[in-house]
Scaffold this motif. Structure first.
Motif, short mmCIF file in Angstrom:
data_model
loop_
_atom_site.label_atom_id
_atom_site.label_comp_id
_atom_site.label_asym_id
_atom_site.label_seq_id
_atom_site.Cartn_x
_atom_site.Cartn_y
_atom_site.Cartn_z
N MET B 1 0.78 -1.26 0.15
CA MET B 1 -0.12 0.12 -0.10
C MET B 1 0.98 1.12 0.00
O MET B 1 1.89 1.31 0.53
CB MET B 1 -0.86 -0.07 1.30
CG MET B 1 -1.85 1.27 1.41
SD MET B 1 -2.63 1.27 2.85
CE MET B 1 -3.35 2.97 3.10
N ALA B 2 0.59 2.21 -0.90
CA ALA B 2 1.33 3.31 -1.12
C ALA B 2 0.92 4.41 0.18
O ALA B 2 -0.28 4.14 0.69
CB ALA B 2 1.33 4.04 -2.25
N ILE B 3 1.71 5.41 0.31
CA ILE B 3 1.09 6.33 1.32
C ILE B 3 0.27 7.14 0.41
O ILE B 3 0.49 7.87 -0.59
CB ILE B 3 2.26 7.09 1.86
CG1 ILE B 3 3.19 5.98 2.69
CG2 ILE B 3 1.88 8.34 2.50
CD1 ILE B 3 4.48 6.98 3.18
N THR B 4 -0.85 7.56 1.10
CA THR B 4 -1.98 8.30 0.65
C THR B 4 -2.53 9.29 1.73
O THR B 4 -2.16 9.35 2.76
CB THR B 4 -3.22 7.31 0.01
OG1 THR B 4 -3.57 6.67 1.09
CG2 THR B 4 -2.57 6.55 -1.08
N GLY B 48 -0.73 5.14 5.33
CA GLY B 48 0.19 3.98 4.51
C GLY B 48 -0.01 2.56 5.26
O GLY B 48 -0.73 2.38 6.25
N ASP B 52 5.56 0.86 4.70
CA ASP B 52 5.58 2.18 4.08
C ASP B 52 6.38 3.12 5.27
O ASP B 52 6.17 2.96 6.47
CB ASP B 52 4.15 2.63 3.98
CG ASP B 52 3.67 2.16 3.00
OD1 ASP B 52 4.19 1.84 1.78
OD2 ASP B 52 2.35 1.89 2.71
N ASN B 53 7.55 3.78 4.61
CA ASN B 53 8.11 4.70 5.35
C ASN B 53 7.63 6.03 5.33
O ASN B 53 7.80 6.69 4.28
CB ASN B 53 9.54 4.54 5.18
CG ASN B 53 10.50 5.46 6.08
OD1 ASN B 53 10.06 6.10 6.98
ND2 ASN B 53 11.73 5.31 5.83
N PRO B 54 7.08 6.69 6.38
CA PRO B 54 6.63 8.19 6.17
C PRO B 54 7.78 9.22 6.31
O PRO B 54 7.67 10.39 6.01
CB PRO B 54 5.81 8.39 7.18
CG PRO B 54 6.30 7.41 8.46
CD PRO B 54 6.74 6.36 7.85
N TRP B 57 8.06 12.91 4.11
CA TRP B 57 6.63 13.54 3.62
C TRP B 57 6.53 14.69 4.34
O TRP B 57 6.55 14.83 5.77
CB TRP B 57 5.73 12.54 3.63
CG TRP B 57 5.65 11.39 2.83
CD1 TRP B 57 6.68 10.37 2.88
CD2 TRP B 57 4.76 11.21 1.72
NE1 TRP B 57 6.04 9.48 1.67
CE2 TRP B 57 5.13 9.94 0.87
CE3 TRP B 57 3.41 11.99 1.18
CZ2 TRP B 57 4.41 9.65 -0.09
CZ3 TRP B 57 2.98 11.52 -0.14
CH2 TRP B 57 3.51 10.37 -0.72
N ASP B 175 6.47 14.68 -1.32
CA ASP B 175 6.95 13.13 -1.00
C ASP B 175 8.51 13.43 -0.84
O ASP B 175 9.25 14.21 -1.45
CB ASP B 175 6.44 12.07 -2.01
CG ASP B 175 7.08 12.15 -3.49
OD1 ASP B 175 7.95 12.75 -3.44
OD2 ASP B 175 6.27 11.79 -4.17
#
Lengths: 151, 275
Positions: B1-4, B48, B52-54, B57, B175
């Motif tokens: 899952m991508a960060i959204t 995420g 996923d690594n935030p 961002w 991003d």
């Protein structure tokens, strides 16, 4: 071996002697430019106690954040005694024993010193600050004592 | 899952509306200041999945200036003292192009509120992550009270000034690879227009009669609109929003302030302010 050791000792003594001769000179040169604070907020003067030096006209402002001095994006703050229509030249020569009593920092980011146009502006946050001036060749930096911004 | 971005989590609002002050004498200048600056706030949440690594961002604000009206006219005490016109909003004093509004040249995000104007997510922060960005702005400008007319060698006195600064502020999410996703944007502006008259030509430090222009609703007002979804679509905005080489508004204004387009006349003259 004894001779070598003697040589080593002599070298060390010489190094110490040289250091005692050279270091004060270097220290004196390094501290030749002194930034002093005035009585009111933002007031400062820059004095040269040594040989003539060329200083960058732009004065940097740094804030103490978590024990480290951090660059603050204050612009239009220069080594200048008065506000004039033209921007000061990049470098400012300071002769021996010469002193500049600069127009004070207002505490703002853009309208920091003299009347001028600002599209993005604002007041720098409360905190502990210092001024920093660099030589025009960028090799030396001189800082003021720290001061508080309370409003 | 991508960060959204979490649907429905984006908000952008003007939390303090700008208000312009009546022009005021400040030393040798007429100052055009804000009685109250604008404050703009934005927020969103990012989500995420496992892995996923935030980190990196960033939620921040970009401000562009797309309209500038900026002229001042001067008159001597008598007709033969002449008149002058300073135009700071036309080439070559100012390029006919928008600019990005940051304190230092080359910056992308507004950067005049170090603790508030952006949120940078850090590694290990659990999702969803709430992010916020806020800044305030108080645009200002000045006109000298006097101008020496080189044709008559007489001092001319500030007679009228009109200023209009229009901005577009964008709430944007960057991003870690440097891509920007504009979430919301809004428009705001500040206007000043007034006539001036010294009460004592020999002593300009004496009081000045300052008469704000009463024509309609465009002079001496400030406006801030509602936020719209996404970023602005017009090329005049998109071309400079994140371009590192976009002109810097404070620098552009400073250059025009130092070297305005100047017209002079040997007599009192009504200059064409459109030029």
């Amino acid at each position: 071996m004894a001779r070598l050791r003697c040589k080593d000792i002599m070298a060390s003594v010489c190094a110490v002697l040289l250091a005692t001769v050279i270091l004060p000179v270097r220290c004196a040169k390094a501290s030749a430019v002194v930034i002093e604070l005035g009585g009111g907020f933002g007031e400062f003067s820059v004095a040269n106690r040594g040989e003539a030096i060329s200083l960058n006209s732009a004065v940097a402002v740094q804030q103490l954040v978590n024990g480290e001095w951090v660059h603050v994006p204050v612009t239009n703050l220069y080594l200048r005694e008065a506000c004039r229509a033209v921007r000061p030249p990049r470098c400012r020569e300071l002769g021996p024993d010469e002193e500049i009593k600069a127009v004070r920092w207002t505490g703002n980011f853009c309208s920091s010193q003299c009347p001028g146009p600002c599209r993005l502006d604002g007041s720098a946050p409360l905190g502990t600050y210092q001024f920093a001036v660099t030589s025009c060749d960028g090799k030396e930096t001189f800082v003021s004592p720290e001061f508080r911004k309370n409003n | 899952m991508a960060i959204t971005v979490v649907p429905g989590s984006v908000l952008m609002e003007v939390t303090q509306r700008p208000a312009v002050a009546t022009p005021v004498v400040d030393g040798d200048n007429m100052a055009f200041l804000c009685q109250q600056g604008i404050t703009i706030s934005g927020r969103c949440k990012i989500n995420g999945g496992l892995g996923d690594n935030p980190e990196g961002w960033t939620l921040g604000l970009i401000q562009l200036q797309w309209i500038e009206t900026n002229w001042g006219s001067y008159r001597g005490q008598s007709n033969n003292d002449g008149s002058c016109f300073l135009q700071r909003a036309r080439p070559p004093a100012r390029a006919a192009k928008g600019c990005r509004d940051t304190l230092e040249v080359g910056e992308i995000f507004v950067n005049n509120a170090p603790d508030l104007n952006r949120t940078v997510a850090t590694a290990g922060t659990p999702f969803p992550i709430a992010m916020a960005a806020q800044f305030s702005d108080e645009p200002r400008d000045y006109y000298s009270l006097t101008h020496l007319n080189s044709l008559t060698s007489k001092t001319n006195f500030l007679r009228e000034v009109q200023l209009e600064f229009h901005f577009c502020t964008i709430l944007t999410l960057k991003d870690p690879t440097g891509n920007f996703r504009h979430l919301k944007h809004l428009l705001w502006n500040v206007h000043w227009q007034a006539k001036f008259h010294p009460t004592d030509y020999a002593h300009i430090a004496a009081d000045w009669i300052i008469t704000p222009d009463a024509m309609g609703s465009t002079a001496n007002v400030s406006n801030a609109g509602n936020a719209y979804d996404g970023g602005p679509r017009e090329p005049r905005f998109t071309a400079i929003a994140t371009d590192p080489s976009a002109p810097n508004c404070n620098e552009v204004a400073g250059n025009a302030f130092s070297a305005p387009n100047t017209e002079e006349s040997r007599v009192w003259h009504d200059f064409d302010v459109r030029i």
